[in-house]
Motif scaffolding. Structure first.
Motif: not given
Length: 390
Positions: A94-111
């Protein structure tokens, strides 16, 4: 999404058929699904399904989930997806923020990780921030033994306009210095992973469409945060346009002599909406947003409007009521039929990052309307051969 759900018993379609089976395993969840059901739902022969599931089990993507009583003969073995067999990274720049996610095969964000970001900084600074967050994201939590994780790739979502097919940025609104920057290829080389790039609103709309039950239908996702844009899903498929430029919702002109906008125009809905937010008049911002939404409803005859972005999430009630009121008035003018429903896409503020990860995962499950640059006919197996192990 917009694709065939029927398999074909041809060797050339091995990856296609495996993707169909994987998608059914994914949607079945922990309860699993039998080989007979897989054959019935894909129109593949039982022999073809047996070969595919044997290969998926050998690759660690599928596992037994128990047995079910049979109406005749021996009990049926039930199979399930193994969610932690592989992961995808989703990045929202984004213009002022970085969001990072780790997602498994089921589509669930684990981190998940969030950090400040200045999109107007030098490209090298932004790239370093993205790589740093990805590296931290895939580390196991404190006290958890280190484990090897298979990464399929990274999806990156950010403000447009941009060229999704080539992975190149155009004159990002408010940040023209990014024009022509080949972000997909440069970041992919840094990470050592395949990268797919799309607009933030497209990524969010994709994620929402993949979760929709039943699938199909048409909706507009309107994102109000540091800017204003839309993602369009028409007939169940994400619509990017011929030049991947669809969805520049924020830069439709509502007031010819209105205030200047960061895009160079005047009276854009983004400029009017953000100005109302800045002076604390959220009811006016919602009315302006509703006016733009009414334009989309009238033009595209969509089924529903979904709202998201940090400004909306902070005051969901105000924005839902405001947009609903404008759409209700539109319905009255058109003959008194029901107004198009309005809802918030999700309150976790992570719709864009989650959708960015789906840019990578969707092709694994046969959603061919999502282009994954580099996934050619030489790809091996249902994961397309694009993996990195860390």
């Amino acid at each position: 999404m917009n694709r065939s759900n029927t398999g074909a018993n041809l060797p050339a379609l091995r990856s296609h058929n495996a993707a169909l089976v994987l998608d059914l395993l994914r949607t079945a969840g922990e309860t699993g699904i039998s080989r007979l059901e897989l054959a019935e739902r894909t129109a593949l022969t039982p022999q073809a399904v047996s070969k595919i599931t044997a290969r998926l089990r050998a690759e660690g993507l599928a596992a037994e989930a128990g047995r079910r009583p049979s109406t005749g003969g021996k009990p049926r073995t039930v199979l399930r997806l193994v969610p932690d067999a592989a992961y995808a990274v989703g990045l929202h720049l984004d213009r002022d923020e970085l969001t990072a996610v780790l997602v498994d095969l089921a589509g669930t964000a684990v981190a998940e990780r969030r950090s400040p970001l200045d999109l107007g900084a030098d490209a090298e600074v932004v790239l370093e921030a993205a790589c740093r967050e990805v590296a931290a994201l895939v580390l196991p939590p404190p006290g958890v033994p280190s484990a090897r994780r298979t990464l399929l790739g990274a999806g990156v979502a950010m403000p447009g306009p941009l060229d999704h097919g080539r992975g190149v940025l155009h004159r990002v609104t408010g940040f023209p210095q990014w024009d022509g920057f080949a972000l997909r290829d440069v970041l992919g080389e840094r990470l050592g992973l395949p990268v797919v790039l799309d607009k933030d609103t497209n990524a969010a709309a994709l994620g929402l469409a993949l979760r929709a039950r039943p699938a199909g239908g048409s909706f507009a996702y309107l994102h109000l945060g540091t800017g204003l844009g839309s993602g369009l899903v028409l007939g169940g498929a994400l619509y990017r346009g011929a030049r991947t430029g669809a969805g520049e919702f924020g830069h439709q002109t509502l007031q010819l002599d209105g205030p200047p906008c960061s895009c160079g125009g005047r009276g854009c809905i983004e400029a009017l909406c953000l100005a109302a937010v800045a002076r604390g008049d959220l009811a006016e911002a919602a009315r302006v947003l509703g006016t733009g939404a009414a334009n989309l409803v009238g033009l595209l005859d969509i089924d529903r409007v979904l709202l998201g972005g940090r400004v909306v999430v902070a005051r969901e009630d105000v924005f839902v009521r405001g947009v609903e009121a404008v759409l209700a008035e539109l319905a009255r003018r058109e003959g008194g039929g029901p107004a198009v429903p309005v809802a918030v896409a999700g309150g976790d503020g992570r719709a864009v990052a989650d959708g960015a990860a789906q840019l990578v995962l969707a092709p694994v499950f046969g959603h061919a309307d999502v282009a994954f640059p580099g996934a050619g006919s030489g790809a091996s197996g249902p994961l397309g051969g694009f993996t990195g192990v860390i």
